[in-house]
Each structure stands twice: as C-alpha cells, then as structure tokens.
Design a protein around this motif. Structure first.
Motif, PDB file in Angstrom:
ATOM      1  N   ASP A  61       0.842  -1.210   0.000  1.00 29.87           N
ATOM      2  CA  ASP A  61       0.000   0.000   0.000  1.00 29.87           C
ATOM      3  C   ASP A  61       0.875   1.257   0.000  1.00 29.87           C
ATOM      4  O   ASP A  61       0.613   2.205  -0.749  1.00 29.87           O
ATOM      5  CB  ASP A  61      -0.924   0.027   1.223  1.00 29.87           C
ATOM      6  N   PHE A  62       1.901   1.262   0.869  1.00 28.25           N
ATOM      7  CA  PHE A  62       2.813   2.414   0.913  1.00 28.25           C
ATOM      8  C   PHE A  62       3.515   2.588  -0.428  1.00 28.25           C
ATOM      9  O   PHE A  62       3.687   3.710  -0.910  1.00 28.25           O
ATOM     10  CB  PHE A  62       3.868   2.243   2.011  1.00 28.25           C
ATOM     11  N   ALA A  63       3.936   1.478  -1.037  1.00 30.49           N
ATOM     12  CA  ALA A  63       4.632   1.541  -2.322  1.00 30.49           C
ATOM     13  C   ALA A  63       3.728   2.123  -3.401  1.00 30.49           C
ATOM     14  O   ALA A  63       4.140   3.019  -4.155  1.00 30.49           O
ATOM     15  CB  ALA A  63       5.128   0.150  -2.718  1.00 30.49           C
ATOM     16  N   ILE A  79      15.657   7.544  -8.858  1.00 30.57           N
ATOM     17  CA  ILE A  79      16.576   6.868  -7.952  1.00 30.57           C
ATOM     18  C   ILE A  79      15.855   6.827  -6.612  1.00 30.57           C
ATOM     19  O   ILE A  79      15.382   7.855  -6.123  1.00 30.57           O
ATOM     20  CB  ILE A  79      17.891   7.646  -7.821  1.00 30.57           C
ATOM     21  N   PHE A  80      15.760   5.650  -6.010  1.00 27.41           N
ATOM     22  CA  PHE A  80      15.087   5.483  -4.725  1.00 27.41           C
ATOM     23  C   PHE A  80      16.094   5.141  -3.648  1.00 27.41           C
ATOM     24  O   PHE A  80      16.912   4.238  -3.825  1.00 27.41           O
ATOM     25  CB  PHE A  80      14.039   4.366  -4.801  1.00 27.41           C
ATOM     26  N   VAL A  81      16.006   5.855  -2.532  1.00 26.28           N
ATOM     27  CA  VAL A  81      16.795   5.554  -1.340  1.00 26.28           C
ATOM     28  C   VAL A  81      15.804   5.366  -0.204  1.00 26.28           C
ATOM     29  O   VAL A  81      15.034   6.275   0.111  1.00 26.28           O
ATOM     30  CB  VAL A  81      17.792   6.682  -0.999  1.00 26.28           C
ATOM     31  N   GLY A  82      15.814   4.175   0.390  1.00 26.54           N
ATOM     32  CA  GLY A  82      14.899   3.883   1.481  1.00 26.54           C
ATOM     33  C   GLY A  82      15.655   3.489   2.731  1.00 26.54           C
ATOM     34  O   GLY A  82      16.595   2.701   2.675  1.00 26.54           O
ATOM     35  N   MET A  83      15.259   4.074   3.854  1.00 31.81           N
ATOM     36  CA  MET A  83      15.861   3.773   5.146  1.00 31.81           C
ATOM     37  C   MET A  83      14.858   3.031   6.013  1.00 31.81           C
ATOM     38  O   MET A  83      13.708   3.457   6.124  1.00 31.81           O
ATOM     39  CB  MET A  83      16.280   5.071   5.869  1.00 31.81           C
ATOM     40  N   SER A  84      15.299   1.929   6.608  1.00 27.78           N
ATOM     41  CA  SER A  84      14.475   1.139   7.518  1.00 27.78           C
ATOM     42  C   SER A  84      13.191   0.710   6.798  1.00 27.78           C
ATOM     43  O   SER A  84      13.258   0.074   5.755  1.00 27.78           O
ATOM     44  CB  SER A  84      14.216   1.933   8.800  1.00 27.78           C
ATOM     45  N   GLN A  85      12.027   1.068   7.341  1.00 31.29           N
ATOM     46  CA  GLN A  85      10.781   0.694   6.664  1.00 31.29           C
ATOM     47  C   GLN A  85      10.724   1.291   5.258  1.00 31.29           C
ATOM     48  O   GLN A  85      10.175   0.696   4.341  1.00 31.29           O
ATOM     49  CB  GLN A  85       9.566   1.130   7.472  1.00 31.29           C
ATOM     50  N   GLY A  86      11.320   2.457   5.074  1.00 29.45           N
ATOM     51  CA  GLY A  86      11.393   3.061   3.750  1.00 29.45           C
ATOM     52  C   GLY A  86      12.153   2.179   2.766  1.00 29.45           C
ATOM     53  O   GLY A  86      11.874   2.182   1.568  1.00 29.45           O
ATOM     54  N   ILE A  89       9.707  -0.328   1.540  1.00 32.27           N
ATOM     55  CA  ILE A  89       8.824   0.312   0.562  1.00 32.27           C
ATOM     56  C   ILE A  89       9.535   0.455  -0.781  1.00 32.27           C
ATOM     57  O   ILE A  89       8.974   0.138  -1.831  1.00 32.27           O
ATOM     58  CB  ILE A  89       8.332   1.675   1.092  1.00 32.27           C
ATOM     59  N   ALA A  90      10.776   0.896  -0.747  1.00 35.56           N
ATOM     60  CA  ALA A  90      11.546   1.069  -1.982  1.00 35.56           C
ATOM     61  C   ALA A  90      11.744  -0.272  -2.697  1.00 35.56           C
ATOM     62  O   ALA A  90      11.638  -0.351  -3.935  1.00 35.56           O
ATOM     63  CB  ALA A  90      12.891   1.721  -1.678  1.00 35.56           C
TER      64      ALA A  90
END
Length: 121
Positions: A61-63, A79-86, A89-90
């Motif tokens: 859903d977040f994605a 360009i996607f950078v995701g941290m932790s839960q991010g 999602i990425a």
C-alpha cells in the motif's frame, strides 16, 4: 501521503524514511541543504510516513501510494533511497513497478517484516 519536493533538476531522487524517524517534512530545509549541490541535476522528493496508519496497511500500500504521488508529478523513473521501513517500501516499488526504478539504495532495512518485527512494531 505527504512529501516535499526540492530542486528543479530533470532527474528524480526519492528519499523514503522509516517508521522510527522524525518527520522529514519538518527538517526538509536541513535535508535540502545537505543535497544542495545535486538540486540542479535532480528534483529531490522527501516522503514522510503518515501520522495515522490503519492497522491493515501493507508495505505494498505504501509503495503504490508513493508511485501514485510520483506519477501525479509526471515522474516516470527515479533513484530510490529507502531507510528502515522506507527500504522495504523502496524494494516493493522495485518489485511492483520496475520501470520506475533507475537505481535502488536500501539502508538499515530488510526485505520485509517478520514475526518479531510485527510484534515489536
């Protein structure tokens, strides 16, 4: 979903924070100053987590919400950078919308929640 857009570059650079991080919206100016030299070439998107998250929401859903926001801003690839839960999602964006992802960086994350993280979070 709330986000901040900084810069006017032709390429999109997307930062997705984690659930335990403070709101990126309140620190957008500070984050923007750290990326200032990139903002001629890139438009920086800072995505924030929602303050009220339904119990049945999923990483998918977040994605899809993130991709919808980007598409509404005419972004076809980023360009996607995701941290932790991010990061989760990425990764989900890369799986579900591969043409949207030109590069993927995942920091301090996993490929998805497990029984322990579901209990803790």
């Amino acid at each position: 979903m709330e986000y901040v857009k900084l810069g006017k570059g032709p390429k999109a650079f997307v930062l997705i924070s984690g659930i335990g991080m403070n709101s990126v919206l309140s620190s957008a100016e500070a984050v923007g100053s750290m990326y200032a030299r990139f903002l001629k070439d890139y438009t920086l998107y800072l995505f924030d987590r929602s303050m009220e998250i339904p119990d049945d929401v999923t990483i998918s859903d977040f994605a899809s919400d993130t991709v919808l926001c980007l598409r509404n801003d005419n972004v076809d690839s980023a360009i996607f950078v995701g941290m932790s839960q991010g990061g989760m999602i990425a990764q989900q964006i890369a799986l579900d919308y591969p043409s949207m992802v030109s590069k993927l960086v995942v920091c301090s994350s996993s490929s998805g929640p497990n029984a322990i993280s579901n209990t803790v979070l």
